[in-house]
Scaffold this motif. Structure first.
Motif, mmCIF file in Angstrom:
data_model
loop_
_atom_site.group_PDB
_atom_site.id
_atom_site.type_symbol
_atom_site.label_atom_id
_atom_site.label_comp_id
_atom_site.label_asym_id
_atom_site.label_seq_id
_atom_site.Cartn_x
_atom_site.Cartn_y
_atom_site.Cartn_z
ATOM 1 N N MET A 1 28.491 42.538 45.028
ATOM 2 C CA MET A 1 28.882 41.567 44.018
ATOM 3 C C MET A 1 27.652 41.093 43.256
ATOM 4 S SD MET A 1 31.163 38.098 44.547
ATOM 5 C CE MET A 1 29.863 37.185 45.339
ATOM 6 N N THR A 2 27.802 40.897 41.962
ATOM 7 C CA THR A 2 26.682 40.456 41.155
ATOM 8 C C THR A 2 26.420 38.981 41.365
ATOM 9 O OG1 THR A 2 28.086 39.924 39.272
ATOM 10 C CG2 THR A 2 27.295 42.183 39.412
ATOM 11 N N GLY A 3 25.409 38.463 40.663
ATOM 12 C CA GLY A 3 25.005 37.083 40.871
ATOM 13 C C GLY A 3 25.771 36.072 40.033
ATOM 14 N N THR A 4 26.988 36.403 39.599
ATOM 15 C CA THR A 4 27.797 35.466 38.835
ATOM 16 C C THR A 4 28.015 34.192 39.641
ATOM 17 O OG1 THR A 4 28.933 37.355 37.832
ATOM 18 C CG2 THR A 4 29.976 35.197 37.603
ATOM 19 N N ALA A 5 27.847 33.035 38.981
ATOM 20 C CA ALA A 5 27.912 31.762 39.695
ATOM 21 C C ALA A 5 29.273 31.537 40.340
ATOM 22 C CB ALA A 5 27.574 30.624 38.730
ATOM 23 N N ASN A 6 30.341 31.822 39.605
ATOM 24 C CA ASN A 6 31.685 31.612 40.141
ATOM 25 C C ASN A 6 32.547 32.820 39.792
ATOM 26 O OD1 ASN A 6 33.708 30.203 41.499
ATOM 27 N ND2 ASN A 6 34.434 29.212 39.635
ATOM 28 N N PRO A 7 32.360 33.929 40.513
ATOM 29 C CA PRO A 7 33.065 35.168 40.164
ATOM 30 C C PRO A 7 34.564 35.032 40.373
ATOM 31 C CG PRO A 7 31.990 35.381 42.283
ATOM 32 C CD PRO A 7 31.521 34.073 41.709
ATOM 33 N N PRO A 8 35.346 35.802 39.639
ATOM 34 C CA PRO A 8 36.802 35.687 39.774
ATOM 35 C C PRO A 8 37.315 36.374 41.013
ATOM 36 C CG PRO A 8 36.268 37.441 38.239
ATOM 37 C CD PRO A 8 34.956 36.787 38.610
ATOM 38 N N ILE A 9 38.509 35.982 41.408
ATOM 39 C CA ILE A 9 39.290 36.765 42.350
ATOM 40 C C ILE A 9 40.129 37.714 41.517
ATOM 41 C CG2 ILE A 9 41.232 36.652 43.964
ATOM 42 C CD1 ILE A 9 39.928 34.197 45.179
ATOM 43 N N LEU A 10 40.093 38.985 41.882
ATOM 44 C CA LEU A 10 40.712 40.047 41.097
ATOM 45 C C LEU A 10 42.014 40.467 41.764
ATOM 46 C CD1 LEU A 10 39.740 41.780 38.600
ATOM 47 C CD2 LEU A 10 38.996 43.480 40.295
ATOM 48 N N ALA A 11 43.094 40.589 40.981
ATOM 49 C CA ALA A 11 44.372 41.035 41.527
ATOM 50 C C ALA A 11 44.943 42.122 40.632
ATOM 51 C CB ALA A 11 45.356 39.875 41.638
ATOM 52 N N GLY A 12 45.302 43.241 41.226
ATOM 53 C CA GLY A 12 45.949 44.314 40.485
ATOM 54 C C GLY A 12 47.446 44.086 40.420
ATOM 55 N N VAL A 13 48.016 44.196 39.222
ATOM 56 C CA VAL A 13 49.456 43.995 39.042
ATOM 57 C C VAL A 13 50.047 45.198 38.308
ATOM 58 C CG1 VAL A 13 49.339 41.467 39.074
ATOM 59 C CG2 VAL A 13 49.092 42.669 36.909
ATOM 60 N N ASP A 14 51.271 45.573 38.695
ATOM 61 C CA ASP A 14 51.956 46.682 38.031
ATOM 62 C C ASP A 14 53.458 46.436 37.900
ATOM 63 O OD1 ASP A 14 53.012 47.064 40.543
ATOM 64 O OD2 ASP A 14 52.032 48.988 40.903
ATOM 65 N N GLY A 15 53.892 45.212 38.186
ATOM 66 C CA GLY A 15 55.306 44.893 38.067
ATOM 67 C C GLY A 15 56.108 45.123 39.330
ATOM 68 N N SER A 16 55.512 45.724 40.356
ATOM 69 C CA SER A 16 56.230 45.981 41.602
ATOM 70 C C SER A 16 56.289 44.706 42.443
ATOM 71 C CB SER A 16 55.532 47.083 42.395
ATOM 72 O OG SER A 16 54.260 46.631 42.846
ATOM 73 N N PRO A 17 57.267 44.619 43.374
ATOM 74 C CA PRO A 17 57.325 43.434 44.250
ATOM 75 C C PRO A 17 56.027 43.211 45.029
ATOM 76 C CG PRO A 17 59.372 44.676 44.396
ATOM 77 C CD PRO A 17 58.428 45.515 43.583
ATOM 78 N N ALA A 18 55.396 44.291 45.492
ATOM 79 C CA ALA A 18 54.155 44.124 46.261
ATOM 80 C C ALA A 18 53.039 43.572 45.390
ATOM 81 C CB ALA A 18 53.728 45.461 46.871
ATOM 82 N N SER A 19 52.955 44.023 44.127
ATOM 83 C CA SER A 19 51.886 43.526 43.267
ATOM 84 C C SER A 19 52.126 42.077 42.874
ATOM 85 C CB SER A 19 51.734 44.402 42.018
ATOM 86 O OG SER A 19 52.668 44.070 41.022
#
Length: 297
Positions: A1-19
């Motif tokens: 991870m880079t030195g970003t002060a407050n990095p995002p939480i990343l979520a992959g979405v595709d329209g499925s119930p699991a996503s």
């Protein structure tokens, strides 16, 4: 991870119930951690779709792109309404979902994906995106099933971690303690051990050993693995569990109603060339709760 002060939480979405379940879990995690949330919808129409159809039957890719963007925007708006305390944005990318998430995980605090997904309107199976991301992403990855075995009350839902004395197990323990602290949950630390064996090809297995002495050594390893983190997180109640058996069934049993199950990508004695060990691969497909896979500290 880079030195970003407050990095995002990343979520992959595709329209499925699991996503969609993954996006909600990621929003909860972002709220607890006070990080922004970024939803990523990545789409790539497979080449086979063009080779097996006549020219007049080619899909309307622009309509598919527009609908994917609309679904992403709707999901961002929905989560913004439910989670007003965090910044939430969305990004649509025409590329392989696994590749995009792996690349962007380098700038993320955490990457969250659904256990298995469908390609939204197209109905195309995206493949083992979760396994690819868990194997290759930078930093921790959480894989979320479409449905969970949620008990009537959240009061006693634990965080479960697999302990085996390896470096990646140590990373999983650290992650699990932090998660339990954020959620004010107890931590169940499971170490399943078998009779002495070889960690490397051509090593000799002892002909005779004292089972009680081996059990005591394994108990000591479990205690020492937890000791430093117990001191750092005195607010987290810890339940050490030492069992003689294989890890997958023991971890599955104890994670039936858990907030999270955390494991290292490979365990003690795993082959260095494998990015995911047999235990982590099996749990990714079978666990009834979200699974965090740790590849490095």
């Amino acid at each position: 991870m880079t030195g970003t002060a407050n990095p995002p939480i990343l979520a992959g979405v595709d329209g499925s119930p699991a996503s969609l379940a993954a996006a909600r879990w990621a929003a909860d995690a972002a709220t607890l951690r006070r990080h922004p949330l970024r939803l990523v919808a990545a789409f790539r129409w497979p080449a086979q779709a063009y080779t097996v159809r006549a020219r007049g039957e080619l899909p309307d890719t622009e309509a598919i792109r527009d609908e994917a963007r609309r679904q992403l925007a709707a999901e961002v708006d929905r989560l913004r309404g439910e989670y007003p305390d965090i910044a939430i944005d969305g990004d649509f990318v025409e590329a392989s979902p696994a590749r995009v998430l792996v690349e962007r995980s380098a700038d993320a605090a955490l990457t969250v994906v659904g256990q298995r997904g469908l390609g939204g309107l197209s109905g195309l199976l995206l493949g083992s995106v979760s396994a690819q991301v868990a194997a290759h992403a930078s930093g921790p990855v959480v894989v979320v099933p479409a449905t969970e075995n949620v008990p009537p009350s959240d009061a006693d839902r634990p965080v479960v971690v697999g302990v085996d004395g390896s470096a990646l197990s140590e990373a999983a323990i650290e992650f699990a303690f932090a998660e339990a602290s954020w959620r004010r949950a107890r931590l169940v630390a499971v170490h399943a051990w078998m009779a002495p064996g070889s960690d490397r090809p051509h090593d000799r297995v002892p002909l005779y050993y004292n089972l009680d002495e081996v059990a005591e050594e394994e108990r000591r390893m479990l205690s020492e693995s937890l000791a430093g983190w117990r001191a750092e997180y005195p607010d987290v109640p810890v339940e050490p569990v030492l069992v003689h058996g294989t890890p997958v069934p023991e971890l599955l049993q104890r994670s039936a109603d858990a907030w999270l199950l955390a494991v290292g990508s490979r365990g003690r004695g795993g082959f260095a060339g494998l990015v995911l060990g047999s235990t982590s691969r099996s749990l990714l497909h079978r666990a009834p709760c979200p699974v965090a896979v740790l590849r490095s500290r």
